[in-house]
Write a protein that holds these residues in place. Structure first.
Motif, PDB file in Angstrom:
ATOM      1  N   UNK A 215       0.787  -1.232   0.000  1.00 28.04           N
ATOM      2  CA  UNK A 215       0.000   0.000   0.000  1.00 28.04           C
ATOM      3  C   UNK A 215       0.811   1.269   0.000  1.00 28.04           C
ATOM      4  N   UNK A 216       2.135   1.165   0.071  1.00 28.40           N
ATOM      5  CA  UNK A 216       2.972   2.353   0.012  1.00 28.40           C
ATOM      6  C   UNK A 216       3.038   2.925  -1.397  1.00 28.40           C
ATOM      7  N   UNK A 217       3.418   4.179  -1.480  1.00 32.17           N
ATOM      8  CA  UNK A 217       3.522   4.864  -2.764  1.00 32.17           C
ATOM      9  C   UNK A 217       4.952   5.322  -2.979  1.00 32.17           C
ATOM     10  N   UNK A 218       5.469   5.090  -4.199  1.00 29.62           N
ATOM     11  CA  UNK A 218       6.776   5.622  -4.562  1.00 29.62           C
ATOM     12  C   UNK A 218       6.588   6.726  -5.590  1.00 29.62           C
ATOM     13  N   UNK A 219       7.191   7.889  -5.330  1.00 32.39           N
ATOM     14  CA  UNK A 219       7.148   9.024  -6.242  1.00 32.39           C
ATOM     15  C   UNK A 219       8.567   9.322  -6.701  1.00 32.39           C
ATOM     16  N   UNK A 220       8.822   9.130  -7.999  1.00 31.32           N
ATOM     17  CA  UNK A 220      10.135   9.472  -8.536  1.00 31.32           C
ATOM     18  C   UNK A 220      10.123  10.943  -8.922  1.00 31.32           C
ATOM     19  N   UNK A 221      10.774  11.741  -8.109  1.00 32.97           N
ATOM     20  CA  UNK A 221      10.771  13.191  -8.306  1.00 32.97           C
ATOM     21  C   UNK A 221      11.913  13.803  -7.509  1.00 32.97           C
ATOM     22  N   UNK A 222      12.397  14.922  -7.986  1.00 33.44           N
ATOM     23  CA  UNK A 222      13.405  15.663  -7.256  1.00 33.44           C
ATOM     24  C   UNK A 222      12.777  16.532  -6.186  1.00 33.44           C
ATOM     25  N   UNK A 223      13.362  16.530  -5.004  1.00 35.68           N
ATOM     26  CA  UNK A 223      12.859  17.353  -3.902  1.00 35.68           C
ATOM     27  C   UNK A 223      13.376  18.776  -4.086  1.00 35.68           C
ATOM     28  N   UNK A 224      12.461  19.746  -4.032  1.00 36.60           N
ATOM     29  CA  UNK A 224      12.828  21.148  -4.215  1.00 36.60           C
ATOM     30  C   UNK A 224      12.781  21.959  -2.926  1.00 36.60           C
ATOM     31  N   UNK A 225      12.003  21.494  -1.949  1.00 37.19           N
ATOM     32  CA  UNK A 225      11.926  22.226  -0.700  1.00 37.19           C
ATOM     33  C   UNK A 225      11.128  21.473   0.342  1.00 37.19           C
ATOM     34  N   UNK A 226      11.484  21.694   1.611  1.00 39.87           N
ATOM     35  CA  UNK A 226      10.776  21.100   2.750  1.00 39.87           C
ATOM     36  C   UNK A 226      10.561  22.202   3.773  1.00 39.87           C
ATOM     37  N   UNK A 227       9.312  22.370   4.213  1.00 43.13           N
ATOM     38  CA  UNK A 227       9.035  23.419   5.182  1.00 43.13           C
ATOM     39  C   UNK A 227       7.815  23.059   6.019  1.00 43.13           C
ATOM     40  N   UNK A 228       7.727  23.692   7.174  1.00 44.62           N
ATOM     41  CA  UNK A 228       6.555  23.542   8.027  1.00 44.62           C
ATOM     42  C   UNK A 228       5.350  24.188   7.368  1.00 44.62           C
ATOM     43  N   UNK A 229       4.173  23.579   7.542  1.00 44.78           N
ATOM     44  CA  UNK A 229       2.976  24.188   6.996  1.00 44.78           C
ATOM     45  C   UNK A 229       1.908  23.161   6.740  1.00 44.78           C
ATOM     46  N   UNK A 230       0.701  23.628   6.465  1.00 47.02           N
ATOM     47  CA  UNK A 230      -0.405  22.723   6.184  1.00 47.02           C
ATOM     48  C   UNK A 230      -0.696  21.831   7.374  1.00 47.02           C
ATOM     49  N   UNK A 231      -0.812  20.545   7.118  1.00 47.44           N
ATOM     50  CA  UNK A 231      -1.116  19.590   8.191  1.00 47.44           C
ATOM     51  C   UNK A 231       0.105  19.260   9.051  1.00 47.44           C
ATOM     52  N   UNK A 232       1.227  19.790   8.678  1.00 49.38           N
ATOM     53  CA  UNK A 232       2.457  19.531   9.429  1.00 49.38           C
ATOM     54  C   UNK A 232       3.677  19.930   8.636  1.00 49.38           C
ATOM     55  N   UNK A 233       3.808  19.326   7.446  1.00 51.26           N
ATOM     56  CA  UNK A 233       4.961  19.588   6.584  1.00 51.26           C
ATOM     57  C   UNK A 233       4.525  19.668   5.131  1.00 51.26           C
ATOM     58  N   UNK A 234       5.177  20.558   4.404  1.00 48.94           N
ATOM     59  CA  UNK A 234       4.984  20.682   2.969  1.00 48.94           C
ATOM     60  C   UNK A 234       6.286  20.296   2.271  1.00 48.94           C
ATOM     61  N   UNK A 235       6.161  19.457   1.274  1.00 50.57           N
ATOM     62  CA  UNK A 235       7.321  19.013   0.507  1.00 50.57           C
ATOM     63  C   UNK A 235       7.071  19.364  -0.948  1.00 50.57           C
ATOM     64  N   UNK A 236       7.901  20.226  -1.494  1.00 50.45           N
ATOM     65  CA  UNK A 236       7.801  20.597  -2.899  1.00 50.45           C
ATOM     66  C   UNK A 236       8.710  19.694  -3.720  1.00 50.45           C
ATOM     67  N   UNK A 237       8.166  19.110  -4.779  1.00 52.50           N
ATOM     68  CA  UNK A 237       8.968  18.309  -5.699  1.00 52.50           C
ATOM     69  C   UNK A 237       8.752  18.829  -7.113  1.00 52.50           C
ATOM     70  N   UNK A 238       9.563  18.360  -8.046  1.00 50.02           N
ATOM     71  CA  UNK A 238       9.390  18.802  -9.425  1.00 50.02           C
ATOM     72  C   UNK A 238       8.253  18.057 -10.127  1.00 50.02           C
TER      73      UNK A 238
END
Length: 414
Positions: A215-238
């Protein structure tokens, strides 16, 4: 309670963390710019090293330092720019390799190593990856008697303290196991407990595929940013934006740069390494075991892709361009003990081991950053220690008491 969790980094450590978390019932997304197991976890020697209860210390004896100084060795090479850039953590590494400090570090480090087989085993079984794994140990070879006897002193102590098992081979015993090695070796230590893997990247991929089947999900993407926000954390990817209750940083040698953006400083440095695959020069020759030339500092491994030659460590910047002299020197030395044939890869592989100055990984919460968890800095043993790291971190994230005292692995020790 089920949580949304994002794990950054799909090497052996990150995949193992994600595997354990999804089995706890969490919604887990594993993110990496490449397919699972294609960075450091791809290029290692493929040994799950139950015997490696002592981390690699910085050389302190004058003889070793004088040998390494000309920068022509197979086991250790350096680049001046890399040494300057990592001067502070390397100095701490040197200090921590002193007798009193190192003696305190060893049992803490061994507490992880001793659990490596027990934590890989259920993952191998669940992933249907048994065909990739051999359970007949590996051989540490010697050209001369003195270093073999010195190594056996440690082996006997490790057997008594940490349950390490081994067999001492004289020359006749060694050549009985490996008849195609060239003459001149005096003997070997057969470490009998470790498992060897014919395709390390494929084992990581098998674990990742089973993670997705659960049931896990794999996302092949480059990480662009990690910050606090929303439900806890926001992760920006390409590829897309993610939100999560919790984030695990398991990005190996890239972890330090990402954490610095969150105000967390870690003294991370890298030891780079190279590998190349070869055919056998003699079609009748066969390498039966993974072997290490202990006095020179290279390994030969009978992999799916051919006989893999892996070098020792190169102290250099993470992004410095490759230099293949160390591999060439290892190739010359390897041809002196085994009939290697032509190269099979179009170019050598290069990777980087994420290291910390006290030789222990970071496993645990990030102080002052609720919902941020860390799992990196395993040095030479990320492939060995990924599953136990995943187990222990998942126990911590669930609020359980982990099987091992995790205080020595907290990031705030720095």
């Amino acid at each position: 309670m089920s949580r949304e969790i994002v794990v950054l980094g799909a090497g052996m450590v990150g995949v193992s963390v994600a595997w354990h978390l999804v089995r706890q019932g969490h919604a887990v997304t594993l993110v990496d710019r490449r397919e699972p197991g294609r960075e450091t976890s791809f290029g290692n020697a493929g040994i799950i090293q139950r015997e490696a209860v002592r981390p690699y210390p910085f050389p302190r004896d004058l003889g070793t330092l004088m040998r390494v100084l000309p920068n022509r060795e197979v086991d250790i090479r350096y680049r001046p720019t890399g040494m300057v850039g990592a001067a502070s953590p390397l100095f701490q590494y040197w200090l921590n390799s002193g007798k009193s400090r190192y003696s305190r570090i060893v049992p803490e480090y061994a507490s992880l190593i001793m659990r490596c087989l027990d934590t890989h085993a259920p993952m191998v079984e669940a992933a249907g990856a048994d065909h990739l794994v051999r359970r007949d140990g590996w051989l540490e070879l010697y050209h001369t008697r003195k270093p073999l006897e010195e190594r056996l002193v440690d082996a006997r102590e490790n057997a008594e303290r940490f349950g390490v098992e081994y067999e001492v081979l004289d020359a006749a015993g060694l050549y009985a196991k490996e008849p195609h090695l060239k003459p001149g070796l005096v003997g070997a230590i057969h470490w009998t407990q470790p498992w060897t893997v014919a395709d390390p990247g494929a084992l990581v991929m098998a674990y990742a595929e089973h993670f997705q089947q659960q049931g896990g999900r794999f996302l092949q993407a480059g990480v662009q940013g990690v910050e606090k926000g929303g439900k806890g954390w926001k992760i920006a990817t390409d590829a897309e934006a993610l939100e999560a209750d919790q984030v695990v940083v398991a990005m190996g040698p890239w972890s330090g740069s990402w954490l610095s953006g969150l105000g967390i400083s870690v003294p991370l440095f890298v030891k780079r390494g190279y590998h190349m695959h070869y055919a056998s020069a003699d079609e009748n020759a066969r390498l039966n075991h993974w072997i290490m030339d202990a006095e020179t500092g290279f390994l030969l491994e009978p992999m799916r892709a051919g006989i893999r030659l892996t070098t020792g460590a190169e102290l250099a910047d993470l992004d410095a361009p490759p230099r293949y002299q160390q591999l060439k020197a290892a190739e010359r030395a390897a041809r002196g003990i085994y009939p290697l044939g032509e190269r099979r890869d179009p170019e050598p592989w290069k990777g980087a081991r994420p290291c910390l100055p006290d030789m222990k990984p970071v496993i645990g919460p990030a102080p002052g950053q609720d919902g941020l968890w860390l799992a990196f800095g395993h040095g030479h043993q990320g492939f060995t220690l990924g599953p136990v790291t995943g187990l222990l971190l998942s126990q911590m994230m669930a609020g359980e008491t982990p099987e091992v005292d995790m205080t020595p692995f907290r990031v705030d020790r720095f």
